[in-house]
Design an enzyme around this catalytic site. Structure first.
Site, PDB file in Angstrom:
ATOM      1  N   HIS A  99      -8.075   1.631  -4.375  1.00 48.70           N
ATOM      2  CA  HIS A  99      -8.022   0.779  -3.026  1.00 48.70           C
ATOM      3  C   HIS A  99      -8.127   2.215  -1.792  1.00 48.70           C
ATOM      4  O   HIS A  99      -6.948   2.447  -1.315  1.00 48.70           O
ATOM      5  CB  HIS A  99      -7.452  -1.009  -2.731  1.00 48.70           C
ATOM      6  CG  HIS A  99      -7.008  -1.209  -1.305  1.00 48.70           C
ATOM      7  ND1 HIS A  99      -8.002  -1.607  -0.819  1.00 48.70           N
ATOM      8  CD2 HIS A  99      -6.057  -1.107  -0.732  1.00 48.70           C
ATOM      9  CE1 HIS A  99      -7.481  -1.937  -0.385  1.00 48.70           C
ATOM     10  NE2 HIS A  99      -6.455  -2.467  -0.074  1.00 48.70           N
TER      11      HIS A  99
ATOM     12  N   ASN B 207       0.787  -1.240  -0.049  1.00 42.86           N
ATOM     13  CA  ASN B 207      -0.141   0.430  -0.326  1.00 42.86           C
ATOM     14  C   ASN B 207       1.407   0.929   0.348  1.00 42.86           C
ATOM     15  O   ASN B 207       2.396   0.996   0.663  1.00 42.86           O
ATOM     16  CB  ASN B 207      -0.884   0.209   1.438  1.00 42.86           C
ATOM     17  CG  ASN B 207      -1.983  -0.473   1.025  1.00 42.86           C
ATOM     18  OD1 ASN B 207      -2.655  -0.336   0.039  1.00 42.86           O
ATOM     19  ND2 ASN B 207      -2.735  -1.235   2.435  1.00 42.86           N
TER      20      ASN B 207
HETATM   21  O1  TXD Z   1      -5.050  -4.996  -0.291  1.00 42.05           O
HETATM   22  C1  TXD Z   1      -4.047  -4.068  -0.206  1.00 42.05           C
HETATM   23  N1  TXD Z   1      -3.454  -4.751  -1.344  1.00 42.05           N
HETATM   24  C2  TXD Z   1      -3.421  -4.269   1.077  1.00 42.05           C
HETATM   25  C3  TXD Z   1      -1.975  -4.041   1.226  1.00 42.05           C
HETATM   26  C4  TXD Z   1      -3.972  -5.943   2.213  1.00 42.05           C
HETATM   27  C5  TXD Z   1      -3.568  -5.485   3.199  1.00 42.05           C
HETATM   28  C6  TXD Z   1      -2.219  -5.245   3.776  1.00 42.05           C
HETATM   29  N2  TXD Z   1      -1.338  -3.863   2.286  1.00 42.05           N
HETATM   30  C7  TXD Z   1      -0.045  -4.176   2.636  1.00 42.05           C
HETATM   31  O2  TXD Z   1       0.424  -5.294   2.039  1.00 42.05           O
HETATM   32  C8  TXD Z   1       0.145  -3.094   4.053  1.00 42.05           C
HETATM   33  O3  TXD Z   1       0.097  -1.919   3.768  1.00 42.05           O
HETATM   34  C9  TXD Z   1       1.694  -3.318   3.498  1.00 42.05           C
HETATM   35  O4  TXD Z   1       2.348  -1.538   2.821  1.00 42.05           O
HETATM   36  C10 TXD Z   1       2.323  -5.070   3.094  1.00 42.05           C
HETATM   37  C11 TXD Z   1       2.757  -5.594   3.736  1.00 42.05           C
HETATM   38  O5  TXD Z   1       1.771  -6.029   4.642  1.00 42.05           O
HETATM   39  P1  TXD Z   1       2.347  -6.507   5.566  1.00 42.05           P
HETATM   40  O6  TXD Z   1       1.516  -7.323   6.535  1.00 42.05           O
HETATM   41  O7  TXD Z   1       2.859  -8.503   5.181  1.00 42.05           O
HETATM   42  O8  TXD Z   1       3.803  -6.555   5.999  1.00 42.05           O
HETATM   43  P2  TXD Z   1       5.318  -6.615   7.267  1.00 42.05           P
HETATM   44  O9  TXD Z   1       4.379  -8.233   7.847  1.00 42.05           O
HETATM   45  O10 TXD Z   1       5.477  -5.376   7.868  1.00 42.05           O
HETATM   46  O11 TXD Z   1       5.572  -7.158   5.555  1.00 42.05           O
HETATM   47  C12 TXD Z   1       6.491  -6.137   5.661  1.00 42.05           C
HETATM   48  C13 TXD Z   1       7.660  -7.078   5.268  1.00 42.05           C
HETATM   49  C14 TXD Z   1       8.619  -7.232   6.434  1.00 42.05           C
HETATM   50  O12 TXD Z   1       8.995  -8.795   6.477  1.00 42.05           O
HETATM   51  C15 TXD Z   1       9.800  -6.383   6.065  1.00 42.05           C
HETATM   52  O13 TXD Z   1      11.242  -7.244   6.740  1.00 42.05           O
HETATM   53  C16 TXD Z   1      10.294  -6.284   4.179  1.00 42.05           C
HETATM   54  O14 TXD Z   1       8.329  -6.547   3.929  1.00 42.05           O
HETATM   55  N3  TXD Z   1      10.955  -5.661   3.486  1.00 42.05           N
HETATM   56  C17 TXD Z   1      11.216  -5.726   2.816  1.00 42.05           C
HETATM   57  N4  TXD Z   1      11.301  -6.449   1.394  1.00 42.05           N
HETATM   58  C18 TXD Z   1      12.436  -6.371   0.500  1.00 42.05           C
HETATM   59  N5  TXD Z   1      12.864  -5.773   0.159  1.00 42.05           N
HETATM   60  C19 TXD Z   1      12.991  -4.402   0.878  1.00 42.05           C
HETATM   61  N6  TXD Z   1      12.752  -3.016   1.100  1.00 42.05           N
HETATM   62  C20 TXD Z   1      12.278  -4.274   2.038  1.00 42.05           C
HETATM   63  N7  TXD Z   1      11.911  -3.938   2.964  1.00 42.05           N
HETATM   64  C21 TXD Z   1      11.021  -4.392   4.367  1.00 42.05           C
END
Ligand code: TXD
Length: 319
Positions: free
Chosen positions: A175, A120
């Site tokens: 969204h 998001n």
């Molecule tokens: O309908 C939709 N599109 C939404 C999207 C529904 C629910 C959640 N929505 C969004 O998905 C939420 O607002 C977040 O922006 C994302 C991911 O949600 P999540 O709950 O999975 O977040 P977490 O548990 O914090 O996981 C994010 C991971 C975390 O492990 C970080 O270490 C990793 O992202 N992260 C990265 N991975 C790779 N590369 C980079 N640069 C990076 N930065 C953080």
């Protein structure tokens, strides 16, 4: 030969995606996260359930893009989720930086992948992802409409005490609070929902309350969880898109797709019905909108355009 799905982000949604893909036996999975331990730990944990669940896919965790090379599908959840009281738009600054890094990573290692973005604020982040990566517009798509539509269908099934499989409905547009619930295209056991209102099976005001609850569906869960946001239903929605691509199911699904004149809109991503098959987004399905639906849709497009302007102020490389 099993396909390869890379999950960029091994957090709440990423881990659930890996679990669902494994149990369905859909593809081999690479979990990628900057927090390498999370990716490795979740991959190993899910792999250790294979003797019990009976699936036969490889799972691997990494923080090295080389391990994600030549992926068939990439599902991106890298970023931060909302905290109580935050809007999806509040995540723009931090998640824009993250998606730029991810875009450059996947451009180098999987330029032919079908890329599903979940991070998001979805509509602007998926647009930025496509622009930063330069991947074909029909191979970069956002997941939101399937989740929002599923929430609406669930609320209707609960209210009407009818199994969800008998209810057809969907949500278009951005969204966010401006999403458009397509009530004129909503049917319960084949019956237009408007007829159920006429016959008193559901009150108009109750129907409107369900639409409003759908718009706020994410915030309702954030309030309960306090730390983190929804992840089971978002993961299910992401897997449905990946499966339609991998198995060439040509499902019609509401997704954030690139519009190039469809619905009278150009050069923006927004939630519309699309056909997803082996070539990615194979078609944007144009349905007839009532004047009220058109007004609501245009308002939603404007909200996405305004947020994209804000994104361009953060990074003037975004054209
Ligand atoms: O309908 C939709 N599109 C939404 C999207 C529904 C629910 C959640 N929505 C969004 O998905 C939420 O607002 C977040 O922006 C994302 C991911 O949600 P999540 O709950 O999975 O977040 P977490 O548990 O914090 O996981 C994010 C991971 C975390 O492990 C970080 O270490 C990793 O992202 N992260 C990265 N991975 C790779 N590369 C980079 N640069 C990076 N930065 C953080």
């Amino acid at each position: 030969m099993k396909k390869k799905i890379t999950l960029i982000g091994a957090g709440q949604i990423g881990g659930t995606l890996a679990h669902l893909i494994a149990i369905k036996g859909l593809a081999n999975v690479v979990l990628f996260d900057v927090a390498e331990g999370i990716a490795k730990g979740k991959a190993l944990d899910i792999a250790q359930s294979s003797p019990i669940e009976g699936f036969n896919v490889n799972l691997r965790g990494t923080n090295n893009y080389e391990d994600t090379k030549n992926s068939d599908v990439i599902i991106i959840t890298a970023g931060v989720p909302r905290k109580p009281g935050m809007s999806r738009d509040d995540l723009l600054g931090i998640n824009l930086k993250i998606i730029k890094e991810v875009a450059l990573g996947i451009k180098k290692t999987s330029p032919d992948a079908f890329v599903i973005c979940i991070t998001n604020p979805l509509d602007v982040i998926v647009m930025a992802l496509q622009k930063y990566s330069g991947l074909p517009k029909n191979k970069v798509v956002g997941m939101a409409g399937i989740l929002d539509s599923s929430r609406l269908i669930y609320f209707l099934s609960e209210k009407l005490n009818i199994e969800a499989s008998k209810i057809k409905s969907f949500v278009l547009g951005g969204h966010g609070d401006t999403m458009v619930a397509m009530l004129n295209h909503t049917k319960v056991d084949g019956e237009p929902i408007k007829n159920l209102v006429k016959s008193g099976k559901i009150l108009e005001e109750d129907l409107n309350k369900l639409v409003d609850r759908t718009k706020k569906g994410g915030a309702e869960i954030v309030k309960y969880l306090e730390k983190g946001s929804a992840f089971y239903a978002p993961a299910s929605a992401g897997v449905e898109m990946a499966e339609s691509f991998i198995k060439d199911l040509k499902k019609e699904l509401p997704c954030a797709a690139y519009l190039n004149g469809e619905y009278g809109v150009k050069d923006i991503y927004a939630g519309v019905p699309v056909i997803i098959g082996k070539n990615g987004v194979e078609k944007v399905v144009e349905i007839k909108l009532s004047s009220d639906e058109k007004d609501q849709f245009n308002k939603s497009i404007k909200a996405v355009q305004d947020l994209f302007e804000a994104a361009k102020k953060i990074d003037n490389n975004l054209k």
